[in-house]
Scaffold this active site. Structure first.
Site, PDB file in Angstrom:
ATOM      1  N   ASP A  53     -12.675  -0.850  -2.512  1.00 11.98           N
ATOM      2  CA  ASP A  53     -12.445  -1.886  -3.523  1.00 11.98           C
ATOM      3  C   ASP A  53     -13.465  -3.013  -3.446  1.00 11.98           C
ATOM      4  O   ASP A  53     -13.255  -4.084  -4.009  1.00 11.98           O
ATOM      5  CB  ASP A  53     -11.044  -2.491  -3.335  1.00 11.98           C
ATOM      6  N   GLY A 109     -22.896  11.695 -17.092  1.00 13.97           N
ATOM      7  CA  GLY A 109     -22.845  12.605 -15.961  1.00 13.97           C
ATOM      8  C   GLY A 109     -22.390  11.887 -14.705  1.00 13.97           C
ATOM      9  O   GLY A 109     -21.775  10.814 -14.748  1.00 13.97           O
ATOM     10  N   GLU A 118       0.825  -1.214   0.000  1.00 21.24           N
ATOM     11  CA  GLU A 118       0.000   0.000   0.000  1.00 21.24           C
ATOM     12  C   GLU A 118       0.852   1.254   0.000  1.00 21.24           C
ATOM     13  O   GLU A 118       0.650   2.162  -0.811  1.00 21.24           O
ATOM     14  CB  GLU A 118      -0.929   0.001   1.221  1.00 21.24           C
ATOM     15  N   ASP A 153     -15.993  11.278 -19.081  1.00 23.47           N
ATOM     16  CA  ASP A 153     -17.212  10.739 -18.485  1.00 23.47           C
ATOM     17  C   ASP A 153     -17.266   9.230 -18.711  1.00 23.47           C
ATOM     18  O   ASP A 153     -17.183   8.755 -19.846  1.00 23.47           O
ATOM     19  CB  ASP A 153     -18.431  11.417 -19.110  1.00 23.47           C
ATOM     20  N   VAL A 154     -17.391   8.458 -17.638  1.00 21.72           N
ATOM     21  CA  VAL A 154     -17.439   7.001 -17.717  1.00 21.72           C
ATOM     22  C   VAL A 154     -18.903   6.579 -17.742  1.00 21.72           C
ATOM     23  O   VAL A 154     -19.638   6.806 -16.777  1.00 21.72           O
ATOM     24  CB  VAL A 154     -16.704   6.360 -16.529  1.00 21.72           C
ATOM     25  N   SER A 173      -6.787   2.431  -4.245  1.00 21.89           N
ATOM     26  CA  SER A 173      -5.542   2.908  -3.663  1.00 21.89           C
ATOM     27  C   SER A 173      -4.560   3.362  -4.728  1.00 21.89           C
ATOM     28  O   SER A 173      -3.555   3.984  -4.405  1.00 21.89           O
ATOM     29  CB  SER A 173      -4.876   1.816  -2.824  1.00 21.89           C
ATOM     30  N   ASP A 190       1.079   4.047  -2.973  1.00 25.32           N
ATOM     31  CA  ASP A 190       0.760   5.458  -2.738  1.00 25.32           C
ATOM     32  C   ASP A 190       1.909   6.359  -3.164  1.00 25.32           C
ATOM     33  O   ASP A 190       1.727   7.311  -3.932  1.00 25.32           O
ATOM     34  CB  ASP A 190       0.467   5.690  -1.251  1.00 25.32           C
ATOM     35  N   ASP A 234     -22.339   9.540 -11.504  1.00 24.63           N
ATOM     36  CA  ASP A 234     -23.000   8.284 -11.138  1.00 24.63           C
ATOM     37  C   ASP A 234     -22.293   7.666  -9.940  1.00 24.63           C
ATOM     38  O   ASP A 234     -21.221   8.111  -9.518  1.00 24.63           O
ATOM     39  CB  ASP A 234     -23.049   7.313 -12.317  1.00 24.63           C
TER      40      ASP A 234
END
Length: 744
Positions: free
Chosen positions: A414, A606, A318, A584-585, A543, A322, A608
């Site tokens: 996750d 938009g 982790e 936008d996904v 992460s 990061d 979500d």
């Protein structure tokens, strides 16, 4: 305004608190009138009695469930906790003038308001909104009277730390402590609500550290070792491949956006950071980046003596993810500060890490006020965080950060929509987990705080090294390693406890806090190549997504001379009218198909619940976000100071792909021969030399560019005295190239 931060201070409380602080506190467990706090029972007790029957007496049974979403039953025997069991608590105190604080937070982040950009210093925040010294001393006195020792206070008065045991906790907080064994580890928790004497009822908000059943955990997905680092970069069919952290600025179109050379970034961690720092150095060397200016700030629960900051190998992934993702995406920062909590071990005690240490690390980042943006790739089920009082304590700390112009970026999670079970929903055999309801969704704390940016996950597609598309991150169902199946997907949904901040209420019509706000790459199939113990691995998860945003925002802050405050309200105001800033996904889902039905949320045009507003085009976001600050644009990148060469001394050179590394050599009069030579190392360098000013591929006096070779040479006969500048470039990363400048 968040329902978790309210003004409970009243003038009538202060005389009572002072009397408590300076007068005797006799037998309060038996006679005192107790006031509730926001810390409730972590273990919920149920007593059932079967009726008596012929020849059989009535039977009373006591069972326990964990106070989190779904109320999972404790399967092993629950017994009273040994009174001598060491406990280390953090008592969170309520803010003063909370309504005024909310107004200030709005005004300081509203362009055109007289307070815009006038962020508070920690001292100013303490004077206006923190508990008073008298209130703090009342709490300190109560803890000491109850048997706690090593009592200390955080500089901002928001937390009081104390070292005690189960007996002291029962005396101080009118609660009972229980224990049980789970997977070979001792768990402890309170099975009744935490209370304080009435005189402290308006002062104490919650008590953290009374349970180790659950605490925030990392949000990463470790993939496979990387055996080949080269990626296809030619134009063609879009592909899903992994990337080095330094590729994200190109993929997300940083363009001329500067590196984060003038912005300090923080990361909240725990344990020892030695391996993480070694791997960060390995990464920067491999990517031909400058070494990182690193500072490690150990955070303890007050003035405790022997504190264990030993390495937690399970968490190295982790902290490596990061730090390497932030540095790679940012292009380098002014300083990287690790706020590292103790590893759960104090003196001779050996217990699990609790939320108290992590909340203390958040607070230290705010007290120091060094980092402009802080990464948190940690989270836990929101219900238990709320019920233990951790959520309220965190909100107060994050609110101070916003008032000071700091931004916390938090991984949304996750586990898709099943945070409470850590993403698990069925056994490997296909049967449902006991008590599992696939239609009951949960989200992660602290991502749900209205004072942080929650970052969800996508699966990234590239073409020729450029962005080509994203879908909602959902790596599907995999074996959790404990006999159960779990989902790995972008967490998003609705908070059960946090009211909607004004910016979500206005733009989304929301009544509760909704997450995430934005998203970046998180899939293990398209994630980052991270060094762990010197070996590259593919690592994904939110992460990864949160550190990418931290690197992006650190660049933006440098361009705006660190004048931008907490940006989320302006994101919700401006993003709908600036579609070019966003990717936008609109495809994908963050749930599971289970027993013939699809669960979870679907991506849509938009905002979500899977990816928020989607990911960002860095260059366009930089131009928009600059209007949110009040600073002059920084230079595209800091001025490059060439490295001085010494006559006849070889130096080692390295550089990033497509970038240049510059050197200079002062040549005196009377010199007959001047030469510059390179050899060895990796890459394919070209050399450019110019007298009097920086050399480049378009401006030079001499050059050497032999293809597929690092053996370059420039020789000048009877050179004119002066400063000669040498620039090395390469289409790819180059490292370990020997450069020799000499004259006779």
């Amino acid at each position: 305004m968040s329902s978790r931060i309210r003004n409970t201070h009243a003038k009538s409380i202060l005389p009572m608190a002072l009397a408590l602080a300076f007068g005797p506190l006799a037998a309060h467990a038996a006679t005192a009138d107790w006031a509730p706090t926001r810390s409730h029972a972590a273990l919920l007790k149920t007593v059932t009695t079967s009726p008596a029957a012929a020849g059989r007496a009535a039977v009373t049974r006591t069972s326990y469930a964990i106070n989190r979403h779904g109320l999972p039953q404790v399967q092993s025997a629950v017994t009273p906790l040994d009174n001598t069991k060491a406990l280390h608590v953090a008592v969170s105190l309520n803010l003063r003038n909370a309504e005024q604080l909310q107004a200030f937070i709005k005004n300081v982040n509203t362009p055109g308001n007289p307070s815009f950009g006038k962020f508070l210093t920690p001292a100013q925040f303490k004077a206006a909104y923190a508990p008073t010294d008298a209130q703090v001393q009342a709490v300190v006195a109560h803890l000491r009277k109850s048997g706690f020792t090593q009592v200390s206070v955080s500089p901002n008065n928001l937390l009081v730390f104390a070292d005690g045991n189960a007996s002291a906790a029962s005396t101080a907080f009118n609660t009972t402590m229980k224990t049980y064994v789970d997977n070979g580890k001792q768990r402890f928790a309170n099975d009744s609500d935490v209370m304080v004497p009435q005189a402290l009822g308006g002062i104490v908000g919650s008590v953290i550290g009374l349970q180790n059943i659950e605490h925030r955990h990392p949000m990463n997905f470790l993939g496979r070792p990387v055996t080949q680092t080269a990626q296809a970069t030619t134009q063609g069919t879009p592909v899903n491949v992994t990337h080095t952290p330094t590729e994200f600025p190109t993929i997300y179109n940083a363009g001329s956006t500067p590196t984060a050379f003038n912005t300090t970034v923080g990361i909240v961690t725990w344990g020892d950071l030695t391996q993480t720092r070694e791997d960060l150095n390995t990464m920067t060397s491999a990517m031909a980046m400058a070494p990182v200016n690193v500072k490690v700030v150990p955070v303890t629960l007050g003035n405790l003596g022997e504190v264990d900051f030993s390495d937690d190998p399970n968490s190295d992934t982790e902290w490596n993810l990061d730090s390497q993702s932030i540095i790679g995406t940012s292009g380098g920062v002014k300083q990287l500060v690790f706020y590292t909590a103790a590893n759960g071990k104090y003196g001779a005690a050996d217990e699990e890490l609790t939320d108290a240490g992590i909340t203390a690390a958040y607070n230290q980042a705010v007290v120091d006020n060094l980092a402009k943006v802080i990464n948190v790739s940690l989270g836990e089920d929101e219900t238990i965080a709320n019920q233990t009082g951790t959520q309220a304590a965190d909100d107060a700390i994050f609110a101070q950060a916003v008032a000071q112009g700091q931004t916390f970026s938090v991984a949304s999670g996750d586990q898709g929509v099943y945070v409470t079970t850590n993403g698990e929903f069925e056994t490997n055999a296909g049967g449902p987990l006991a008590g599992f309801n696939p239609a009951t969704y949960s989200v992660s704390e602290p991502a749900t705080s209205p004072y942080v940016i929650a970052v969800g996950g996508t699966e990234l597609t590239t073409n020729g090294g450029a962005w080509a598309g994203e879908t909602t991150w959902n790596d599907g169902v995999q074996d959790a390693g404990d006999g159960n199946n779990r989902i790995w997907a972008s967490t998003g949904g609705k908070s059960l406890f946090e009211t909607a901040p004004a910016w979500q209420a206005q733009q989304l019509g929301a009544s509760v806090r909704q997450v995430p706000d934005i998203a970046f790459d998180a899939s293990s199939y398209t994630g980052a190549q991270i060094f762990i113990g010197g070996q590259r691995y593919t690592v994904g998860g939110t992460s990864l997504a949160s550190p990418i945003f931290v690197g992006v925002f650190a660049r933006v802050q440098t361009y705006a001379n660190n004048s931008i405050g907490f940006p989320v309200s302006l994101m919700y105001r401006d993003f709908p009218g600036n579609a070019a800033v966003l990717h936008d996904v609109t495809s994908g889902n963050n749930g599971v198909s289970y027993q013939g039905k699809q669960y979870g949320y679907n991506a849509a045009a938009g905002w979500d619940f899977t990816t928020g507003y989607g990911s960002l085009d860095i260059g366009k976001f930089n131009q928009l976000a600059f209007t949110w600050g009040n600073g002059s644009p920084a230079t595209t990148n800091p001025p490059v100071t060439p490295t001085a060469l010494t006559n006849g001394v070889t130096v080692s050179a390295q550089g990033q792909a497509g970038a240049s590394t510059q050197f200079m050599l002062v040549v005196p009069g009377g010199t007959t021969t001047l030469s510059f030579r390179t050899a060895g190392g990796s890459g394919d360098v070209s050399m450019y030399v110019k007298r009097g000013s920086a050399a480049s591929a378009s401006s030079y006096d001499y050059m050497s560019a032999r293809p597929n070779s690092n053996t370059e040479s420039v020789v000048v006969r009877n050179p004119t005295a002066g400063v000669y500048y040498v620039t090395l470039t390469s289409p790819g990363v180059f490292t370990g190239v020997a450069l020799l400048g000499s004259y006779q």
